[in-house]
Design an enzyme around this catalytic site. Sequence first.
Site, PDB file in Angstrom:
ATOM      1  N   HIS A  75       0.828  -1.225   0.000  1.00 56.99           N
ATOM      2  CA  HIS A  75       0.000   0.000   0.000  1.00 56.99           C
ATOM      3  C   HIS A  75       0.857   1.268   0.000  1.00 56.99           C
ATOM      4  O   HIS A  75       0.481   2.278   0.601  1.00 56.99           O
ATOM      5  CB  HIS A  75      -0.953   0.024   1.203  1.00 56.99           C
ATOM      6  CG  HIS A  75      -1.966  -1.068   1.226  1.00 56.99           C
ATOM      7  ND1 HIS A  75      -3.233  -0.918   0.707  1.00 56.99           N
ATOM      8  CD2 HIS A  75      -1.902  -2.345   1.670  1.00 56.99           C
ATOM      9  CE1 HIS A  75      -3.911  -2.051   0.872  1.00 56.99           C
ATOM     10  NE2 HIS A  75      -3.122  -2.930   1.445  1.00 56.99           N
ATOM     11  N   ASN A 148     -10.467  -2.622   2.512  1.00 54.85           N
ATOM     12  CA  ASN A 148     -10.121  -2.714   1.086  1.00 54.85           C
ATOM     13  C   ASN A 148     -11.361  -2.495   0.230  1.00 54.85           C
ATOM     14  O   ASN A 148     -12.484  -2.516   0.747  1.00 54.85           O
ATOM     15  CB  ASN A 148      -9.554  -4.100   0.762  1.00 54.85           C
ATOM     16  CG  ASN A 148      -8.066  -4.233   1.077  1.00 54.85           C
ATOM     17  OD1 ASN A 148      -7.384  -3.243   1.310  1.00 54.85           O
ATOM     18  ND2 ASN A 148      -7.576  -5.449   1.078  1.00 54.85           N
ATOM     19  N   HIS A 339      -3.979   0.910  12.008  1.00 57.93           N
ATOM     20  CA  HIS A 339      -3.771  -0.364  12.710  1.00 57.93           C
ATOM     21  C   HIS A 339      -5.139  -0.960  13.063  1.00 57.93           C
ATOM     22  O   HIS A 339      -5.905  -0.324  13.808  1.00 57.93           O
ATOM     23  CB  HIS A 339      -2.964  -0.088  13.990  1.00 57.93           C
ATOM     24  CG  HIS A 339      -2.593  -1.319  14.750  1.00 57.93           C
ATOM     25  ND1 HIS A 339      -2.927  -2.595  14.357  1.00 57.93           N
ATOM     26  CD2 HIS A 339      -1.884  -1.470  15.895  1.00 57.93           C
ATOM     27  CE1 HIS A 339      -2.459  -3.468  15.222  1.00 57.93           C
ATOM     28  NE2 HIS A 339      -1.816  -2.805  16.171  1.00 57.93           N
ATOM     29  N   TYR A 362       0.857  -4.413  12.241  1.00 56.05           N
ATOM     30  CA  TYR A 362       0.774  -2.977  11.948  1.00 56.05           C
ATOM     31  C   TYR A 362       1.602  -2.108  12.887  1.00 56.05           C
ATOM     32  O   TYR A 362       2.192  -1.118  12.462  1.00 56.05           O
ATOM     33  CB  TYR A 362      -0.697  -2.524  11.896  1.00 56.05           C
ATOM     34  CG  TYR A 362      -1.412  -3.010  10.651  1.00 56.05           C
ATOM     35  CD1 TYR A 362      -1.692  -4.364  10.474  1.00 56.05           C
ATOM     36  CD2 TYR A 362      -1.784  -2.150   9.637  1.00 56.05           C
ATOM     37  CE1 TYR A 362      -2.330  -4.834   9.335  1.00 56.05           C
ATOM     38  CE2 TYR A 362      -2.424  -2.605   8.489  1.00 56.05           C
ATOM     39  CZ  TYR A 362      -2.698  -3.948   8.351  1.00 56.05           C
ATOM     40  OH  TYR A 362      -3.311  -4.408   7.220  1.00 56.05           O
TER      41      TYR A 362
END
Length: 714
Positions: A75, A148, A339, A362
């Site tokens: 990403h 997503n 996160h 994360y």
Amino acid sequence: MKNEKSGSTSKNDQLQEHTTDNRNEKLTTNQGLLINNNQDSLKDGERGATLLEDFIFREKMTHFDHERIPERVVHARGSGAHGIFKLNKSLEKYTKAKFLNDVDTETPVFVRFSTVAGSRGSTDLARDVRGFAVKFYTQEGIYDLVANNIPVFFIQDGIKFPDLVHALKPEPDHEIPQASSAHNTFWDFISLMPESTHMIMWLMSDRAIPRSYRMMEGFGVHSFKFINEEGKVHFVKFHFKPKLGVHSVAWPEAQKISGNDPDFHRRDLYEAIENMAFPEWDFGVQVVPEEDEHKFDFDLLDPTKIIPEELVPVEIVGTLTLNRNPDNFFAETEQIAFHPGHIVPGIDFSNDPLLQGRLFSYTDTQLIRLGSPNFHEIPINRSLNTVHNNQRDGHMRQQIVKGKVSYEPNSIGGGCPYQAMIKEGGFSSHQERVSGQKVRARSESFVEHYSQAKLFYNSQAPHEKLHIQNAFIFELSKVTIPAIRERMVGQLAFVDMLLAKAVADKIGVEVKPLSQPNHSIPADADPAALQSEEREGKILISEALSMANTIKNTIDSRVIGFMMTHGVNAAATDLLKERLISNGAVVQIISESTAPVLASDGQTYIPDHSLSSTSSVCFDALFVCPGDESVLGLLKPENLNMTVDFINEAYRHCKSIYFGQGSEPIMSISDVGRKKHPDPGIIVSDDLDADELFVNAIAKHRVWEFEKERNGIR
Ligand code: HDE
């Protein structure tokens, strides 16, 4: 504005405290020293060597040398904006999360959209999943919904994530290809991982090449848990549905946009917000009572499965609006740290093994990327509530905590900061009964991989199926190892035999029954028989999965290209222009050069583009402006090819084209030819209420139905 509960400021105020405006200011060093010469380094004479003593040069250069931080490992390429989440319907019966309880609560948010595979400088239009990460600055702390634009994932267990990403990223020996899954290692991995089949169907569909970030859905993917005031548990899946509908571009178009405007999505989001066409999404939830956990023929904890909306409808409860661009890309969009483990009371994790893996990853990734455990102190990451705890020191610490105490229990500090009770909003993990062996194993209920891949494929409109087929052909044609191609069509045979055969034909392999360890379909099963298998009581088609059923009633923020040269008929052009703009569209003028265009009535238009500096792929629809002289200008020898290419390409990509009065000569030499059949995408000036027809055609986004006919596909 003070946040009443916490006494803290709003996110905007908080960010403003850290914002500097350089207007009317003199140049200084980082120590605040006024600089008198920013042109020359300090030298031993005018032609002499630069002196080590030059602290101003050294400070400036050292800072420059350290400008880059590691990009996100996935990403990396993304873009974001500030906004507001407004709750319209209370979810109090399911969750005690305050921002989901009080109707009309407005929670500040920052949303970052992204691609997954490419580096920071890669194209926006790669075929890829898009990230849709939302940071809610709630009154109870930060809540991150790191989502997503595709509702399922490639793998079922976090331990496979490094393998997936290594297979997807450029190959390690030559670092090729950039931002693309069309290569050997990706398909090698996928063809050996039947659990990825459902996700792969989405990835090969047009969902992976969105028209705009503003026209994508967002999905939390995992089942999370809602906990209400009484401690009752519901499973929940999160959804964002764009008010502009879900729309995509065509694959040949995506490839061309990547060359013409690799920042297409970033620019689109930025410009829409600057033009106050604020993107909006409905926020919805699918809620399943805990006791119904095992009612489905798939496991709610399996992230390769959706809950079909026919089984559990999406309840719309709020609106997400993006209304402000960041002031500084690096400080905000790049330094924001999401996160899935940033949660608030009333929301908890399920045991989805992919989610569990994420909960480790994360924080770890922020430590390497942002370089310090104090990343939460960067303005964009700060909670609205002031942070009080006994953590201290560390790289680049910002908070100045008074007093002697940094431990608990203590008496010197009067016991502060002290634990909050649950009724005061103190977080307490949902108590879940757990028992069992400590095992490295996967649940039997995770073993079936094809039925939802089929459901997705069967739910697509014919043109969508064709696009999926072509995407597989494109990607697998780049695979140079025949065994991988063969294994992949073997997988496809379990989804749809016709699809597998069509792909196999074009990539020079045969569909052979596949033997796979560890999945539910017997090795000797006949894929064709599986295809026709009776599936009583199961959902065979789900409308929500096809973009053909999306919202198609608005032209808000669509970009319409007006093609013109000198002599254009201004009256008719302006009439349509005003109509489109009053419906929210953006009109951009394309001419033979960017010099002003003189209209027949003497007024001038300033072109936004010249024919040679843009391409039809950058527009949603075209208007060939009226006026004989203007049309002749577009047909001048030096413009002819560009004009015709423009029209032909837009036509091939099923866009709407409106031929104004006198532009028949352009139409007749283009692929549009004479309008022989009713074609809702092609409008000519003598059509009844042509302007209205054009507006309606743009709202449909594309006339994909005519794709085969227009492109001569049988
Ligand atoms: Fe991520 N993911 N992910 N992911 N993910 C990251 O975190 C990871 C997964 C998603 O705009 C990283 O800060 C693991 C699913 C988004 O900043 C990293 C696993 C979903 C973003 C990471 C997953 C996502 C990330 C890289 C499997 C959809 C961008 C940089 C166990 C629900 C957020 C970073 C942004 C980013 C790990 C799977 C969404 C490395 C280990 C499933 C939108 O921590």
